[in-house]
Motif scaffolding. Sequence first.
Motif, PDB file in Angstrom:
ATOM      1  N   UNK A 166       0.843  -1.207   0.000  1.00 53.77           N
ATOM      2  CA  UNK A 166       0.000   0.000   0.000  1.00 53.77           C
ATOM      3  C   UNK A 166       0.874   1.251   0.000  1.00 53.77           C
ATOM      4  N   UNK A 167       1.978   1.196   0.736  1.00 47.71           N
ATOM      5  CA  UNK A 167       2.891   2.338   0.797  1.00 47.71           C
ATOM      6  C   UNK A 167       3.633   2.547  -0.526  1.00 47.71           C
ATOM      7  N   UNK A 168       3.931   1.452  -1.208  1.00 44.49           N
ATOM      8  CA  UNK A 168       4.669   1.529  -2.474  1.00 44.49           C
ATOM      9  C   UNK A 168       4.054   0.534  -3.461  1.00 44.49           C
ATOM     10  N   UNK A 169       2.913   0.869  -4.077  1.00 42.68           N
ATOM     11  CA  UNK A 169       2.188  -0.085  -4.917  1.00 42.68           C
ATOM     12  C   UNK A 169       2.955  -0.566  -6.143  1.00 42.68           C
ATOM     13  N   UNK A 170       3.954   0.166  -6.583  1.00 42.49           N
ATOM     14  CA  UNK A 170       4.701  -0.252  -7.768  1.00 42.49           C
ATOM     15  C   UNK A 170       5.902  -1.139  -7.433  1.00 42.49           C
ATOM     16  N   UNK A 171       6.172  -1.377  -6.141  1.00 41.47           N
ATOM     17  CA  UNK A 171       7.312  -2.185  -5.727  1.00 41.47           C
ATOM     18  C   UNK A 171       7.188  -3.603  -6.273  1.00 41.47           C
ATOM     19  N   UNK A 172       8.254  -4.075  -6.908  1.00 44.77           N
ATOM     20  CA  UNK A 172       8.278  -5.437  -7.441  1.00 44.77           C
ATOM     21  C   UNK A 172       9.605  -6.102  -7.089  1.00 44.77           C
ATOM     22  N   UNK A 173       9.526  -7.370  -6.727  1.00 49.97           N
ATOM     23  CA  UNK A 173      10.702  -8.203  -6.568  1.00 49.97           C
ATOM     24  C   UNK A 173      11.143  -8.625  -7.951  1.00 49.97           C
ATOM     25  N   UNK A 174      12.445  -8.506  -8.229  1.00 48.58           N
ATOM     26  CA  UNK A 174      12.982  -8.908  -9.526  1.00 48.58           C
ATOM     27  C   UNK A 174      13.608 -10.290  -9.370  1.00 48.58           C
ATOM     28  N   UNK A 175      13.256 -11.186 -10.289  1.00 50.94           N
ATOM     29  CA  UNK A 175      13.804 -12.538 -10.272  1.00 50.94           C
ATOM     30  C   UNK A 175      14.403 -12.863 -11.626  1.00 50.94           C
TER      31      UNK A 175
END
Length: 131
Positions: free
Chosen positions: A99-108
């Motif tokens: 919710x604080x950072x909706x665009x955050x993605x883990x990169x694999x």
Amino acid sequence: MSDDERQIRTLITRWADAVHRGDLDTVLDQHAEDLVMYDVPAPHEGIRGLAAYRATWPPFFLWQAQGARFDIDTLDVTAGHDVAYAHALLRCGTPEELAECPSLRLRLTFGLRKEHGRWLIAHEHHSFPYD
């Protein structure tokens, strides 16, 4: 999409689902014994071998049991005859973090090799962007 690309996509999707469910046996399935993984938490020089890889998951499962997500957002696969790679972005975080950072993605990133007609994950690299 080639049959190999389809097999790898299924393998990675199955792996991510197993991570989300905390199913360690399925998480380990289809990984090479000599696997190398670079992960978000230490050790930053990575881990080597299936036993070391196995040991990284219980703390993650405990964190995830608090309501965190581990969902594939995008997945791209490129497969040769006996070597392949894939890269993915995942929603990985607690509801509060997302919710604080909706665009955050883990990169694999995955490196795979085919042994005896079976694709195995030989390399994993997990990272978050650094802002």
